[in-house]
Design an enzyme around this catalytic site. Structure first.
Site, PDB file in Angstrom:
ATOM      1  N   HIS A 170      -0.657  -4.162   8.657  1.00 32.35           N
ATOM      2  CA  HIS A 170      -1.809  -5.005   8.392  1.00 32.35           C
ATOM      3  C   HIS A 170      -1.466  -6.469   8.610  1.00 32.35           C
ATOM      4  O   HIS A 170      -0.300  -6.843   8.648  1.00 32.35           O
ATOM      5  CB  HIS A 170      -2.255  -4.834   6.930  1.00 32.35           C
ATOM      6  CG  HIS A 170      -2.920  -3.520   6.645  1.00 32.35           C
ATOM      7  ND1 HIS A 170      -2.677  -2.805   5.506  1.00 32.35           N
ATOM      8  CD2 HIS A 170      -3.836  -2.805   7.348  1.00 32.35           C
ATOM      9  CE1 HIS A 170      -3.414  -1.701   5.505  1.00 32.35           C
ATOM     10  NE2 HIS A 170      -4.119  -1.678   6.621  1.00 32.35           N
ATOM     11  N   CYS A 271      -1.750  -4.739  -2.014  1.00 28.19           N
ATOM     12  CA  CYS A 271      -2.429  -3.483  -1.708  1.00 28.19           C
ATOM     13  C   CYS A 271      -2.907  -2.749  -2.950  1.00 28.19           C
ATOM     14  O   CYS A 271      -3.831  -1.945  -2.900  1.00 28.19           O
ATOM     15  CB  CYS A 271      -1.491  -2.546  -0.947  1.00 28.19           C
ATOM     16  SG  CYS A 271      -1.006  -3.180   0.643  1.00 28.19           S
TER      17      CYS A 271
END
Lengths: 282, 939
Positions: A170, A271
């Site tokens: 990401h 996350c």
């Protein structure tokens, strides 16, 4: 009601989710590593404890779903900014259902919920970097242009710029916000390249804090009423060199949080929670 | 009156001289002999736009010459009486009558086409530039000569006015035109004047949609430039910080375009509707830095429009928040007793608004209790400015691969969007060059740290027009937001080759500076409702009948201008579509800043004036340069021809009297003549300022620098330019050189060619002629009374000459010297020293002073106000070539109804000025008159 773009880092709530047993074996990962489930769960408990007890956030803990091995990484399921929440359409097919529990939780918080219903769109919250003034969306394996467009449509007040993410999972696998106008960035070439793109695309100037390890650049910044600047970052045990860099942030309340197990399945600090600023009703 | 006579005499002499000289040198000289016609022809050739006017002028000039001859006789005898008689008295309007024929001519010329007129000025030009507004000719007369006889002029003026009005009303435009030609045209506002010059003035009704949705009807001359209308609108709005705004229209393709203020409206508007809209053109990144609430209010209106139309996307929350501030500003505190939801739904807060949003708006509205409308507007703007699309002007395009994208032009640079995503961004500093070709739009990018070569990025626009439109918007935004001044000081800076188009307005830095000078009580304005069904506010409510604003500008100095300098051709570079920007501009600008600041401060009065007068704002440096160059050319031409025609813009009647010193009146007269010539030059400059539109066409880009270098006076003369001037002064040295270079590069525009050749020879001739004339004239003049009025003003001066490079200049200087010698003896010694050079300059009029660069030593501005007059005194000391020059510029603004005797006021002001500065000569008097719309229309 706060005006546009005020109170960066102000959070009152956090949504987290427990770790399912299936994570150890079934969670997606870029590198094949064995995860110690117990250690991971203990790690996560500490993480939630920091949010709840140390920082005083109201934490909504969603139960684990064994059919969703990655469900602990709630960040990818929703993007929340202000009173608006976008329920994403995660790039990994196996994770799509993670959004259901998230949607319910956010609705209960009375946020304005937007859905990403376009079947061509994918977006992981991990690819979304909100700087307080604008969004950067990493175009990665998990996030595509269409997903970014929908995000731009939802958060109309802000500029949404796209950043190619070639390496790493990401965008936030190598960067995060370390404070207002402060980008924490990894020192790898892809990370630095992405930073340059972000700087070029932005009308605003950002300071940068470069850390030797990309994953250590993933931090959680908050600005809390009683605590001031708070930064959750890696521990010296994980990344000694990077941890030293954070020591330079004199104005911040620094909270090292271990993430050694979750990182094996590409889970970073950000996350594991969705942070929300839910002010008293105006 | 006497002055007038004197001037006339001078005029006669001048023509004679001109004839003599001309014969030898060049056609221009011949022109002088031929005078008006020749000049006109030349002018016409040079200046395309004014052609019609020129033709008209020619006859006038002839008449003038005749008139002049007569007046001359009178002058020798007694000056005072002549003026009325000399001009076709009945026809002439108040001031014009008083003015000497040449002056009138000048005016007429100016009226016709500032551009052209500028060129012609020599004969008459020496005299004074008088721009009389058709209606209110008064001032002009007063300025130059008639000053002495204050009482007479006044009466006359009044009569004249009456006549004028009658004429205008009865006789119709044509009569007026004719009169104007011969005489000074009515002083329309600057803007109008050029148009007026035309024989037949056709009026057209424009409809401007204001930001509150109301219609503002405004009658303008068919050939009016965009600026004229824009100023009328700003005037109606009582808006001073107008640089952020503009007028827009829809082209045939229904695309929104900005009206170019420097061009005629009718040439831009494709359809016959004359329907325009008043809009924000440059969105200030920080609205809190705006000076006046009214400006913020208008910005709010624009943003509400943008939001309601969806041009400015917002989230639900933001729509609600902004809507709540709008309610607070328009309705005041929330009234809990009133059931307002129905009422609320009349407002449009978003492109599509829901009941939910309305409820949210009301909920938020409650929280703003106690907030004043101005505070609510401020809060509105503080939130709106953060929106990512705030101030971004989007244009459809395709990238090199044919993918649909949007180009967003904003204060910071060029943004590239694909759908709603920003996929690239080119900040202004990264862009080296902007260009377009056919339907392609290109930007050349500065190489990055690791890159060696510049890269060019191309975009495909739907068609050529849209490509050019994007290009123009980029040029304008870059100039406005990134440059300190529009001008390009150095050659290097002015690499701009390319389409002639440049942003001609003030930059944000300049407008901010100007805004700091705004000193008026916050104007009252009514906040209109943003309801969907806009109230029909008649334009009337917004139209304020303007009283008559008359401002007199007097410039005292010894300098003469050499405007002419060679710069003329330079500016126009024909590269079609290239706009080269220096990424370093800001830095460069910064260097200038201090000077600029000084200048700006000095020009404070100017600013006010410009506001009051609706004078066109300062143009970008580039524009200025070009204009100046043009001017120069004109001057040259003038010299040979001797015609005084002044390019003066319509509005202003600029009478520049250069009285060399208080010593002798005669001298003054002489000077006046000289001045007149100079004035012509100056006029041209004026025309620039005033008629940016007009002048702009010719020399779209007048660089300030040029003006600075060469012509100081001109700038001064021009109100608008004044601001610029200071800057110019500072930079001048470098610039002049650069300019020439530029010229080389520049396209061989017709004007340039003409100018160059003519200029040198002409100048020389002129100078000689002038000298002769002056000598002869001077003695005679001395006797004249008229001087007295004008004379006293002056303060300073010395001359300077500047380092004008051109030979022409030299010649001129000689002439001047001659003149001065005679006169000078009496005058200040300093002058003598400088004499030759200076004198000549003086002889040449405007040119001498202006041309010189010089170093700005000090500048101060003093403002005093009384009931209906505001006097601003601007004193500048400049070092030029070892000589120090003091220039005092007084601006007197008289505000009031028509019943005020402007002539008297002017005469009084001039007298006082003279008394205050007995040592100085009056080099220029500019009368600027603003009349009511109706009057203007009449003209």
């Amino acid at each position: 009601m706060a005006g546009v773009m005020t109170g960066f880092g102000n959070f009152t709530h956090a949504v987290v989710r427990a770790i399912p047993s299936s994570l150890a074996k079934e969670a997606l990962r870029m590198n094949v590593l064995d995860v110690d489930l117990v250690k991971a769960q203990r790690e996560h408990e500490v993480y939630v404890g920091v949010l709840k007890h140390k920082l005083g956030l109201q934490v909504i803990e969603l139960p684990a779903d064994e059919s969703l091995p990655d469900c602990v990484f709630v960040e990818d399921a929703a993007v929340v900014c202000g009173d608006t929440a976008l329920i994403t359409r995660p790039g990994a097919e196996s994770r799509r259902k993670e959004t259901e529990a998230m949607r319910r939780a956010l609705k209960e918080l009375d946020l304005n919920i937007f859905e990403m219903s376009d079947e061509n769109a994918t977006l992981d919250g991990g690819d979304v970097l909100f700087t307080g003034r604008e969004f950067f969306v990493g175009l990665s394996k998990r996030t595509n242009q269409k997903g970014a467009e929908i995000l731009a449509d939802v958060f109309k007040d802000y500029a949404v710029s796209t950043v190619p993410v070639t390496d790493g999972l990401h965008l936030k696998s190598f960067c995060s916000m370390g404070g207002p106008g402060l980008i924490v960035i990894g020192s790898s070439e892809p990370a630095q390249k992405a930073l340059k793109i972000m700087q070029q695309m932005s009308d605003h100037r950002y300071n940068k804090l470069t850390v030797p390890d990309d994953i250590a650049a993933n931090t959680i910044y908050m600005n809390l009423p009683s605590k001031g600047h708070v930064l959750l970052h890696c521990t010296p045990e994980e990344f000694p060199e990077s941890a030293k860099v954070f020591e330079k942030l004199k104005d911040h309340m620094l909270i090292p949080v271990s993430n050694m197990e979750k990182v094996k399945v590409d889970g970073a600090l950000t996350c594991c929670s969705v942070l929300i600023n839910k002010k008293a009703k105006v | 009156m006497t002055t007038e006579v004197g001037s006339e005499t001078e005029v006669k002499k001048e023509p004679e001289k001109a004839e003599e000289q001309p014969a030898a040198p060049e056609p221009p000289a011949t022109n002088q002999t031929d005078e008006a016609k020749a000049e006109e022809a030349a002018e016409q050739s040079n200046e395309s736009p004014a052609l019609a006017t020129d033709s008209a002028e020619a006859p006038t000039e002839a008449k003038e010459n005749q008139e002049e001859a007569q007046p001359a006789d009178n002058a020798t005898g007694q000056e005072g009486e002549d003026p009325p008689a000399s001009p076709p008295a009945s026809e002439k309007k108040g001031i014009s009558r008083f003015l000497p024929p040449w002056l009138k001519r000048q005016k007429s010329q100016s009226a016709v086409g500032p551009k052209e007129s500028q060129v012609t000025p020599k004969e008459e030009g020496g005299v004074v530039l008088v721009k009389e507004e058709g209606e209110k000719a008064e001032q002009a007369e007063a300025e130059q000569t008639s000053l002495t006889t204050a009482a007479e002029p006044q009466v006359e003026e009044e009569q004249v006015k009456g006549e004028e009005n009658k004429e205008t009303e009865e006789g119709g435009e044509e009569k007026k035109d004719q009169e104007e030609r011969l005489k000074p045209e009515g002083g329309h506002y600057f803007i109008k004047s050029p148009l007026k010059l035309t024989k037949k003035v056709k009026m057209v009704m424009c409809h401007v949609t204001m930001l509150d949705g109301s219609q503002f009807p405004c009658e303008v001359e068919k050939r009016a430039k965009g600026q004229y209308l824009f100023f009328k609108v700003c005037e109606a709005l009582n808006l001073l910080e107008k640089d952020y705004f503009g007028l827009s229209y829809k082209d045939n393709a229904d695309q929104m375009c900005w009206l170019d203020p420097t061009k005629e409206i009718k040439r831009q508007i494709s359809n016959a509707s004359w329907q325009l809209a008043f809009n924000v053109k440059f969105y200030p990144p920080d609205p809190s830095q705006l000076t006046e609430d009214i400006t913020r209010y208008l910005l709010c209106l624009q943003l509400r429009q943008d939001i309601a139309s969806g041009c400015l996307p917002c989230s639900f929350v933001t729509h609600s928040l902004l809507g709540s501030y709008s309610l607070q500003a328009e309705l005041g505190d929330h009234d809990p007793d009133e059931q307002r939801l129905d009422y609320i739904s009349d407002f449009q807060f978003a492109p599509s608004q829901t009941k939910e949003m309305e409820e949210k708006v009301v909920e938020l509205h409650k929280t703003h209790r106690g907030m004043t409308p101005a505070q609510a507007d401020t809060q509105f703007l503080e939130n709106a400015k953060k929106l990512s699309m705030y101030g971004v002007d989007l244009h459809h395009a395709k990238d090199s691969e044919g993918v649909d994208i949007m180009l967003g032009v904003c204060a910071n640079g060029l943004l590239i969007y694909k759908d709603r995503l920003r996929i690239n961004r080119f900040a202004w500093p990264k862009i080296l060059k902007i260009s377009y070709k056919r339907s392609n739009f290109y930007i050349k990018i500065r190489p990055g740290e690791t890159e060696q070569f510049e890269s060019t990025v191309g975009f495909k626009l739907p068609n050529h027009r849209s490509a050019k439109r994007v290009w123009k918007v980029c040029v304008e935004n870059h100039t406005f937001f990134r440059l300190m001044t529009p001008e390009a000081p150095t050659k290097a800076k002015f690499l701009t080759l390319g389409s002639k188009f440049r942003y001609s307005g003030r930059t944000q830095a300049q407008t901010r500076q100007a805004s700091t000078l705004i000193d008026r009580p916050a104007p009252y304005f009514e906040r209109t409702s943003s309801k969907r069904i806009s109230r029909s506010l008649d334009g009337g409510s917004h139209l304020w009948a303007l009283g008559n604003f008359i401002s007199f500008f007097m410039y005292f100095s010894q300098m003469r201008l050499h405007f002419l300098i060679p710069q003329s051709g330079k500016l126009r570079v024909q590269g079609e579509n290239i706009y080269v920007r220096h990424s370093n501009l800001m830095l460069e600008d910064l260097e200038k800043t201090q000077e600029d600041v000084l200048k700006h401060q000095a020009s404070t009065s100017e600013l006010k004036r410009s506001f009051m007068e609706a004078t066109p704002e300062t143009r970008p440096s580039q524009w200025e340069k070009r204009v100046q160059e043009t001017v120069v050319v004109e001057e040259i031409r003038v010299a040979p021809k001797g015609s005084v025609t002044i390019t003066t813009p319509e509005v202003v009647v600029a009478v520049e009297t250069e009285v060399e010193k208080p010593k002798e009146e005669v001298i003054e007269e002489v000077k006046e003549e000289v001045e007149a010539q100079k004035r012509s030059v100056s006029v041209s400059s004026d025309s620039h300022s005033e008629s940016e539109e007009e002048a702009g066409e010719y020399h779209p880009q007048v660089t300030v620098s040029a003006s600075v270098d060469q012509i100081k006076e001109e700038p001064e003369k021009e109100e608008a330019k004044d601001h610029e001037e200071p800057d110019q002064v500072a930079e001048p040295v470098a610039e002049p050189e650069s300019l020439p270079e530029v010229e080389v590069d520049a396209m061989p525009s017709p004007a340039v060619v003409e100018e160059t050749p003519v200029a040198e020879p002409e100048t020389a001739l002129v100078a000689e002629e002038k000298e002769e004339e002056e000598e002869e004239e001077q003695p005679r003049v001395n006797g004249d009374v008229s001087h007295a009025e004008t004379e006293r003003i002056p303060q300073v001066i010395c001359c300077s000459e500047p380092p004008v490079v051109k030979t022409e200049m030299v010649t001129i200087s000689d002439t001047f010297a001659a003149q001065k010698t005679e006169i000078a003896t009496k005058e200040v010694p300093i002058v003598h020293t400088e004499t030759k050079t200076i004198t000549y300059e003086a002889a040449q009029l405007d040119g001498s002073g202006d041309g010189e660069p010089g170093i700005l030593m000090t500048a101060q501005t003093i403002t005093s106000e009384s009931l209906c007059t505001t006097t601003t005194t601007h004193i500048t000391k400049t070092l030029k070539g070892g000589l120090s020059e003091t220039r005092i510029e007084k601006r007197i603004v008289i505000t009031g109804d028509s019943d005020i005797d402007h002539d008297q006021a002017l005469a009084q002001a001039i007298k006082e000025a003279k008394e205050q500065h007995p040592d100085m000569s009056v080099t220029r008097v500019v009368v600027h008159k603003e009349t009511e719309l109706a009057e203007e229309g009449e003209d």
